[in-house]
Motif scaffolding. Structure first.
Motif, PDB file in Angstrom:
ATOM      1  N   ASN A   1       0.804  -1.218   0.000  1.00 17.20           N
ATOM      2  CA  ASN A   1       0.000   0.000   0.000  1.00 17.20           C
ATOM      3  C   ASN A   1       0.834   1.264   0.000  1.00 17.20           C
ATOM      4  O   ASN A   1       0.300   2.337  -0.253  1.00 17.20           O
ATOM      5  CB  ASN A   1      -0.950   0.010   1.205  1.00 17.20           C
ATOM      6  CG  ASN A   1      -2.051  -1.022   1.062  1.00 17.20           C
ATOM      7  OD1 ASN A   1      -2.389  -1.426  -0.046  1.00 17.20           O
ATOM      8  ND2 ASN A   1      -2.604  -1.457   2.185  1.00 17.20           N
ATOM      9  N   SER A   2       2.114   1.170   0.306  1.00 16.08           N
ATOM     10  CA  SER A   2       2.913   2.394   0.326  1.00 16.08           C
ATOM     11  C   SER A   2       3.139   2.852  -1.112  1.00 16.08           C
ATOM     12  O   SER A   2       3.475   2.056  -1.983  1.00 16.08           O
ATOM     13  CB  SER A   2       4.236   2.174   1.042  1.00 16.08           C
ATOM     14  OG  SER A   2       5.057   1.332   0.290  1.00 16.08           O
TER      15      SER A   2
ATOM     16  N   ALA B   1       7.598   8.413  -6.602  1.00 17.29           N
ATOM     17  CA  ALA B   1       7.050   9.437  -7.496  1.00 17.29           C
ATOM     18  C   ALA B   1       5.678   9.892  -7.023  1.00 17.29           C
ATOM     19  O   ALA B   1       5.418  11.103  -6.902  1.00 17.29           O
ATOM     20  CB  ALA B   1       6.973   8.885  -8.918  1.00 17.29           C
ATOM     21  N   CYS B   2       4.795   8.947  -6.756  1.00 20.74           N
ATOM     22  CA  CYS B   2       3.445   9.305  -6.320  1.00 20.74           C
ATOM     23  C   CYS B   2       3.472   9.993  -4.955  1.00 20.74           C
ATOM     24  O   CYS B   2       2.667  10.894  -4.685  1.00 20.74           O
ATOM     25  CB  CYS B   2       2.560   8.070  -6.280  1.00 20.74           C
ATOM     26  SG  CYS B   2       2.228   7.402  -7.929  1.00 20.74           S
ATOM     27  N   LYS B   3       4.370   9.579  -4.113  1.00 28.27           N
ATOM     28  CA  LYS B   3       4.480  10.202  -2.793  1.00 28.27           C
ATOM     29  C   LYS B   3       4.902  11.667  -2.935  1.00 28.27           C
ATOM     30  O   LYS B   3       4.337  12.546  -2.283  1.00 28.27           O
ATOM     31  CB  LYS B   3       5.493   9.429  -1.949  1.00 28.27           C
ATOM     32  CG  LYS B   3       5.487   9.778  -0.496  1.00 28.27           C
ATOM     33  CD  LYS B   3       6.358   8.816   0.278  1.00 28.27           C
ATOM     34  CE  LYS B   3       6.212   9.045   1.761  1.00 28.27           C
ATOM     35  NZ  LYS B   3       6.996   8.090   2.538  1.00 28.27           N
TER      36      LYS B   3
ATOM     37  N   CYS C   1      -1.100   6.119  -5.610  1.00 26.83           N
ATOM     38  CA  CYS C   1      -0.323   5.227  -6.462  1.00 26.83           C
ATOM     39  C   CYS C   1      -1.215   4.062  -6.876  1.00 26.83           C
ATOM     40  O   CYS C   1      -1.560   3.200  -6.073  1.00 26.83           O
ATOM     41  CB  CYS C   1       0.908   4.723  -5.709  1.00 26.83           C
ATOM     42  SG  CYS C   1       2.099   3.879  -6.772  1.00 26.83           S
ATOM     43  N   MET C   2      -1.588   4.061  -8.128  1.00 33.09           N
ATOM     44  CA  MET C   2      -2.487   3.039  -8.668  1.00 33.09           C
ATOM     45  C   MET C   2      -1.688   1.757  -8.961  1.00 33.09           C
ATOM     46  O   MET C   2      -0.480   1.813  -9.150  1.00 33.09           O
ATOM     47  CB  MET C   2      -3.155   3.544  -9.944  1.00 33.09           C
ATOM     48  CG  MET C   2      -3.903   4.851  -9.755  1.00 33.09           C
ATOM     49  SD  MET C   2      -5.168   4.746  -8.487  1.00 33.09           S
ATOM     50  CE  MET C   2      -6.453   3.931  -9.377  1.00 33.09           C
ATOM     51  N   PRO C   3      -2.355   0.613  -9.052  1.00 32.73           N
ATOM     52  CA  PRO C   3      -1.643  -0.647  -9.332  1.00 32.73           C
ATOM     53  C   PRO C   3      -0.866  -0.628 -10.645  1.00 32.73           C
ATOM     54  O   PRO C   3       0.167  -1.258 -10.760  1.00 32.73           O
ATOM     55  CB  PRO C   3      -2.768  -1.690  -9.371  1.00 32.73           C
ATOM     56  CG  PRO C   3      -3.868  -1.097  -8.557  1.00 32.73           C
ATOM     57  CD  PRO C   3      -3.764   0.382  -8.729  1.00 32.73           C
TER      58      PRO C   3
ATOM     59  N   PHE D   1       5.555   4.588 -12.698  1.00 34.25           N
ATOM     60  CA  PHE D   1       6.755   4.911 -11.915  1.00 34.25           C
ATOM     61  C   PHE D   1       7.100   3.837 -10.878  1.00 34.25           C
ATOM     62  O   PHE D   1       8.253   3.726 -10.477  1.00 34.25           O
ATOM     63  CB  PHE D   1       6.566   6.234 -11.170  1.00 34.25           C
ATOM     64  CG  PHE D   1       6.473   7.433 -12.059  1.00 34.25           C
ATOM     65  CD1 PHE D   1       7.480   7.736 -12.956  1.00 34.25           C
ATOM     66  CD2 PHE D   1       5.374   8.273 -11.995  1.00 34.25           C
ATOM     67  CE1 PHE D   1       7.408   8.851 -13.773  1.00 34.25           C
ATOM     68  CE2 PHE D   1       5.294   9.388 -12.806  1.00 34.25           C
ATOM     69  CZ  PHE D   1       6.295   9.673 -13.700  1.00 34.25           C
ATOM     70  N   ALA D   2       6.117   3.081 -10.424  1.00 31.98           N
ATOM     71  CA  ALA D   2       6.291   2.160  -9.283  1.00 31.98           C
ATOM     72  C   ALA D   2       7.446   1.173  -9.444  1.00 31.98           C
ATOM     73  O   ALA D   2       8.223   0.999  -8.497  1.00 31.98           O
ATOM     74  CB  ALA D   2       4.981   1.433  -9.001  1.00 31.98           C
ATOM     75  N   PRO D   3       7.625   0.525 -10.606  1.00 33.91           N
ATOM     76  CA  PRO D   3       8.736  -0.440 -10.680  1.00 33.91           C
ATOM     77  C   PRO D   3      10.124   0.205 -10.645  1.00 33.91           C
ATOM     78  O   PRO D   3      11.100  -0.457 -10.304  1.00 33.91           O
ATOM     79  CB  PRO D   3       8.530  -1.127 -12.035  1.00 33.91           C
ATOM     80  CG  PRO D   3       7.159  -0.773 -12.485  1.00 33.91           C
ATOM     81  CD  PRO D   3       6.801   0.501 -11.810  1.00 33.91           C
TER      82      PRO D   3
END
Length: 196
Positions: free
Chosen positions: A19-20, A24-26, A32-34, A38-40
């Motif tokens: 969930n964190s 980038a989204c932070k 932060c969507m699934p 940017f997440a990976p």
């Protein structure tokens, strides 16, 4: 009882990391969507990586770039952007070009040192070679001194045909020196002025 507590603790740890939001989204203060692009590449443990990239390139430009690339190319692109952004933060004028120039100069300096060391090695090894052949007692004729080509052959004979492990030019030179050419006694033969 202990097993249940461990399982609950693992679920809480995995759900909190899931969930964190990514770095980038932070920073952009969005959810932060699934499928976040940017997440990976910008995990929450490395916030400064995205801060630098966002400061230099902008989040929207990075999003456009990543969307245009194939998925297997994105990690390399992000690493390049992060490296350039960090270099720009450290040196706003030259960025990574300054680091590249510094490293190129260092390579040139080290190459000069290596060439000088090799020249010293050759000079010391050649000084160890006698200038003439040993005299035979009782012989009335004097042996001629070694020519530069013979000195090199004698040097190679002493240290081995591999050159003793130090740098030598591979193969022969693409041109010959006039003093190495024994076919003609005239150094100006075949060229130069006059004669017509």
């Amino acid at each position: 009882m202990v097993v249940a507590i461990v399982c609950i603790a693992e679920k809480m740890a995995s759900s909190s990391s899931y969930n964190s939001p990514c770095a980038a989204c932070k920073l952009l203060r969005r959810k932060c969507m699934p499928g976040c692009i940017f997440a990976p590449y910008f995990p929450p443990e490395e916030p400064q990586k995205f801060v630098n990239v966002h400061k230099i390139f902008g989040a929207s430009n990075v999003t456009k770039l990543l969307n245009e690339l194939l998925p297997h190319q994105r990690e390399d692109a992000v690493n390049s952007l992060a490296y350039e952004a960090e270099a720009r933060v450290r040196d706003p004028v030259y960025g990574c070009v300054g680091a590249i120039t510094f490293l190129q100069r260092q390579v040139q300096r080290l190459q000069k040192e290596l060439d000088a060391a090799n020249a010293d090695l050759i000079r010391y090894a050649c000084n160890d070679i006698p200038t003439g052949l040993p005299q035979v007692t009782g012989a009335s004729t004097v042996q001629p001194p070694l020519t530069p080509r013979n000195r090199l052959a004698e040097f190679n004979r002493r240290v081995g045909s591999e050159g003793g492990g130090f740098y030598q030019l591979p193969g022969a030179l693409p041109y010959s020196f006039p003093w190495n050419d024994a076919s003609s006694g005239d150094m100006n033969d075949g060229g130069g002025e006059g004669g017509m």
